[in-house]
Design a protein around this motif. Structure first.
Motif, PDB file in Angstrom:
ATOM      1  N   TRP A  11       0.865  -1.177   0.000  1.00 54.89           N
ATOM      2  CA  TRP A  11       0.000   0.000   0.000  1.00 54.89           C
ATOM      3  C   TRP A  11       0.899   1.223   0.000  1.00 54.89           C
ATOM      4  O   TRP A  11       1.873   1.286   0.740  1.00 54.89           O
ATOM      5  N   HIS A  12       0.570   2.183  -0.838  1.00 51.07           N
ATOM      6  CA  HIS A  12       1.400   3.375  -0.973  1.00 51.07           C
ATOM      7  C   HIS A  12       0.667   4.576  -0.401  1.00 51.07           C
ATOM      8  O   HIS A  12      -0.534   4.744  -0.599  1.00 51.07           O
ATOM      9  N   ALA A  13       1.404   5.392   0.294  1.00 52.65           N
ATOM     10  CA  ALA A  13       0.836   6.589   0.907  1.00 52.65           C
ATOM     11  C   ALA A  13       0.325   7.546  -0.172  1.00 52.65           C
ATOM     12  O   ALA A  13       0.873   7.622  -1.273  1.00 52.65           O
ATOM     13  N   ASP A  14      -0.726   8.281   0.182  1.00 50.09           N
ATOM     14  CA  ASP A  14      -1.312   9.226  -0.767  1.00 50.09           C
ATOM     15  C   ASP A  14      -0.314  10.293  -1.200  1.00 50.09           C
ATOM     16  O   ASP A  14      -0.305  10.692  -2.360  1.00 50.09           O
ATOM     17  N   ASP A  15       0.541  10.738  -0.280  1.00 54.83           N
ATOM     18  CA  ASP A  15       1.505  11.778  -0.660  1.00 54.83           C
ATOM     19  C   ASP A  15       2.506  11.253  -1.691  1.00 54.83           C
ATOM     20  O   ASP A  15       2.950  11.997  -2.565  1.00 54.83           O
ATOM     21  N   LEU A  16       2.850   9.964  -1.627  1.00 54.08           N
ATOM     22  CA  LEU A  16       3.728   9.377  -2.645  1.00 54.08           C
ATOM     23  C   LEU A  16       3.024   9.373  -4.000  1.00 54.08           C
ATOM     24  O   LEU A  16       3.613   9.743  -5.016  1.00 54.08           O
ATOM     25  N   LYS A  17       1.751   8.981  -4.002  1.00 53.47           N
ATOM     26  CA  LYS A  17       0.992   8.963  -5.252  1.00 53.47           C
ATOM     27  C   LYS A  17       0.911  10.355  -5.859  1.00 53.47           C
ATOM     28  O   LYS A  17       1.103  10.527  -7.072  1.00 53.47           O
ATOM     29  N   VAL A  18       0.669  11.346  -5.023  1.00 54.71           N
ATOM     30  CA  VAL A  18       0.582  12.725  -5.502  1.00 54.71           C
ATOM     31  C   VAL A  18       1.921  13.160  -6.105  1.00 54.71           C
ATOM     32  O   VAL A  18       1.963  13.755  -7.187  1.00 54.71           O
ATOM     33  N   ARG A  19       3.021  12.855  -5.431  1.00 47.78           N
ATOM     34  CA  ARG A  19       4.353  13.229  -5.946  1.00 47.78           C
ATOM     35  C   ARG A  19       4.641  12.537  -7.277  1.00 47.78           C
ATOM     36  O   ARG A  19       5.162  13.160  -8.210  1.00 47.78           O
ATOM     37  N   VAL A  20       4.314  11.244  -7.363  1.00 48.10           N
ATOM     38  CA  VAL A  20       4.572  10.485  -8.593  1.00 48.10           C
ATOM     39  C   VAL A  20       3.731  11.032  -9.736  1.00 48.10           C
ATOM     40  O   VAL A  20       4.232  11.251 -10.846  1.00 48.10           O
ATOM     41  N   LEU A  21       2.444  11.297  -9.486  1.00 42.61           N
ATOM     42  CA  LEU A  21       1.576  11.820 -10.536  1.00 42.61           C
ATOM     43  C   LEU A  21       2.002  13.218 -10.969  1.00 42.61           C
ATOM     44  O   LEU A  21       1.939  13.548 -12.161  1.00 42.61           O
ATOM     45  N   ALA A  22       2.468  14.022 -10.033  1.00 42.80           N
ATOM     46  CA  ALA A  22       2.955  15.357 -10.388  1.00 42.80           C
ATOM     47  C   ALA A  22       4.204  15.253 -11.258  1.00 42.80           C
ATOM     48  O   ALA A  22       4.359  16.005 -12.224  1.00 42.80           O
ATOM     49  N   ALA A  23       5.089  14.321 -10.935  1.00 43.50           N
ATOM     50  CA  ALA A  23       6.299  14.131 -11.738  1.00 43.50           C
ATOM     51  C   ALA A  23       5.943  13.649 -13.143  1.00 43.50           C
ATOM     52  O   ALA A  23       6.569  14.058 -14.122  1.00 43.50           O
ATOM     53  N   CYS A  24       4.928  12.793 -13.248  1.00 42.94           N
ATOM     54  CA  CYS A  24       4.503  12.293 -14.565  1.00 42.94           C
ATOM     55  C   CYS A  24       3.865  13.399 -15.403  1.00 42.94           C
ATOM     56  O   CYS A  24       3.888  13.328 -16.632  1.00 42.94           O
ATOM     57  N   ALA A  25       3.268  14.388 -14.747  1.00 44.32           N
ATOM     58  CA  ALA A  25       2.584  15.463 -15.462  1.00 44.32           C
ATOM     59  C   ALA A  25       3.542  16.502 -16.022  1.00 44.32           C
ATOM     60  O   ALA A  25       3.134  17.346 -16.819  1.00 44.32           O
ATOM     61  N   GLU A  26       4.802  16.446 -15.631  1.00 40.53           N
ATOM     62  CA  GLU A  26       5.781  17.405 -16.142  1.00 40.53           C
ATOM     63  C   GLU A  26       5.980  17.192 -17.646  1.00 40.53           C
ATOM     64  O   GLU A  26       5.983  16.054 -18.116  1.00 40.53           O
ATOM     65  N   PRO A  27       6.162  18.275 -18.416  1.00 43.63           N
ATOM     66  CA  PRO A  27       6.400  18.127 -19.856  1.00 43.63           C
ATOM     67  C   PRO A  27       7.638  17.270 -20.121  1.00 43.63           C
ATOM     68  O   PRO A  27       8.678  17.465 -19.496  1.00 43.63           O
ATOM     69  N   GLY A  28       7.492  16.306 -20.999  1.00 43.13           N
ATOM     70  CA  GLY A  28       8.603  15.449 -21.388  1.00 43.13           C
ATOM     71  C   GLY A  28       8.911  14.330 -20.412  1.00 43.13           C
ATOM     72  O   GLY A  28       9.867  13.587 -20.605  1.00 43.13           O
ATOM     73  N   ALA A  29       8.102  14.198 -19.354  1.00 42.58           N
ATOM     74  CA  ALA A  29       8.369  13.167 -18.352  1.00 42.58           C
ATOM     75  C   ALA A  29       8.008  11.791 -18.899  1.00 42.58           C
ATOM     76  O   ALA A  29       7.038  11.628 -19.621  1.00 42.58           O
ATOM     77  N   SER A  30       8.794  10.805 -18.534  1.00 41.79           N
ATOM     78  CA  SER A  30       8.542   9.417 -18.901  1.00 41.79           C
ATOM     79  C   SER A  30       7.961   8.701 -17.687  1.00 41.79           C
ATOM     80  O   SER A  30       8.556   8.711 -16.605  1.00 41.79           O
ATOM     81  N   VAL A  31       6.792   8.082 -17.878  1.00 45.34           N
ATOM     82  CA  VAL A  31       6.152   7.368 -16.773  1.00 45.34           C
ATOM     83  C   VAL A  31       7.078   6.258 -16.281  1.00 45.34           C
ATOM     84  O   VAL A  31       7.229   6.050 -15.069  1.00 45.34           O
ATOM     85  N   ALA A  32       7.711   5.560 -17.200  1.00 45.89           N
ATOM     86  CA  ALA A  32       8.601   4.470 -16.816  1.00 45.89           C
ATOM     87  C   ALA A  32       9.776   4.981 -15.977  1.00 45.89           C
ATOM     88  O   ALA A  32      10.151   4.374 -14.972  1.00 45.89           O
ATOM     89  N   ALA A  33      10.352   6.109 -16.382  1.00 42.29           N
ATOM     90  CA  ALA A  33      11.489   6.659 -15.634  1.00 42.29           C
ATOM     91  C   ALA A  33      11.067   7.140 -14.249  1.00 42.29           C
ATOM     92  O   ALA A  33      11.773   6.920 -13.264  1.00 42.29           O
ATOM     93  N   VAL A  34       9.898   7.775 -14.164  1.00 39.15           N
ATOM     94  CA  VAL A  34       9.401   8.235 -12.867  1.00 39.15           C
ATOM     95  C   VAL A  34       9.127   7.040 -11.962  1.00 39.15           C
ATOM     96  O   VAL A  34       9.494   7.033 -10.783  1.00 39.15           O
ATOM     97  N   ALA A  35       8.485   6.011 -12.518  1.00 42.42           N
ATOM     98  CA  ALA A  35       8.196   4.808 -11.732  1.00 42.42           C
ATOM     99  C   ALA A  35       9.480   4.171 -11.226  1.00 42.42           C
ATOM    100  O   ALA A  35       9.585   3.801 -10.053  1.00 42.42           O
ATOM    101  N   GLN A  36      10.464   4.050 -12.092  1.00 42.04           N
ATOM    102  CA  GLN A  36      11.728   3.435 -11.702  1.00 42.04           C
ATOM    103  C   GLN A  36      12.426   4.256 -10.616  1.00 42.04           C
ATOM    104  O   GLN A  36      12.989   3.695  -9.671  1.00 42.04           O
TER     105      GLN A  36
END
Length: 134
Positions: A11-36
């Protein structure tokens, strides 16, 4: 071989999910790279982006590209618009606008579409299909 023993779900904390989704929303961001970078599976991050298990979105506000489950188009009456066109005698003449212009960006991809104003209902249906497509 043992049977009936499962690895418990993480189970992942909501603040982690928010940070990950914000990083994915950045222009040019790679979902795979953010996940890794966060030691997560990219498929899990894609699920979060689609809104599954994303109760934390209410704390972070709407994410870019997110479409509400009950989204619908509301008819909108636009005033007649004009664009300036040079006349042959030096005066400026106004002509009605002929196209709907839509510019859509998602990550590093961008698309621009021009649609005739006379086909506005078809444009609205097409845009809705694009927004809810997976």
């Amino acid at each position: 071989m043992q049977t009936g023993t499962k690895t418990p779900r993480r189970w992942h904390a909501d603040d982690l999910k928010v940070r990950v989704l914000a990083a994915c929303a950045e222009p040019g961001a790679s979902v795979a790279a953010v996940a890794q970078a966060h030691e997560l599976n990219a498929n899990l991050v894609h699920k979060w982006r689609r809104g599954r298990g994303a109760a934390m979105l209410t704390t972070a506000g709407p994410q870019r590209g997110a479409v509400a489950a009950n989204a619908e188009f509301i008819p909108l009456t636009l005033p007649a618009t004009s664009v300036a066109a040079p006349a042959t005698n030096g005066q400026v003449v106004t002509a009605p606008a002929a196209d709907i212009r839509i510019e859509w960006r998602r990550g590093s991809a961008a698309i621009a579409v021009s649609w005739p104003v006379s086909a506005a209902p078809e444009c609205a249906r097409w845009l809705l299909q694009c927004m809810v497509a997976k």
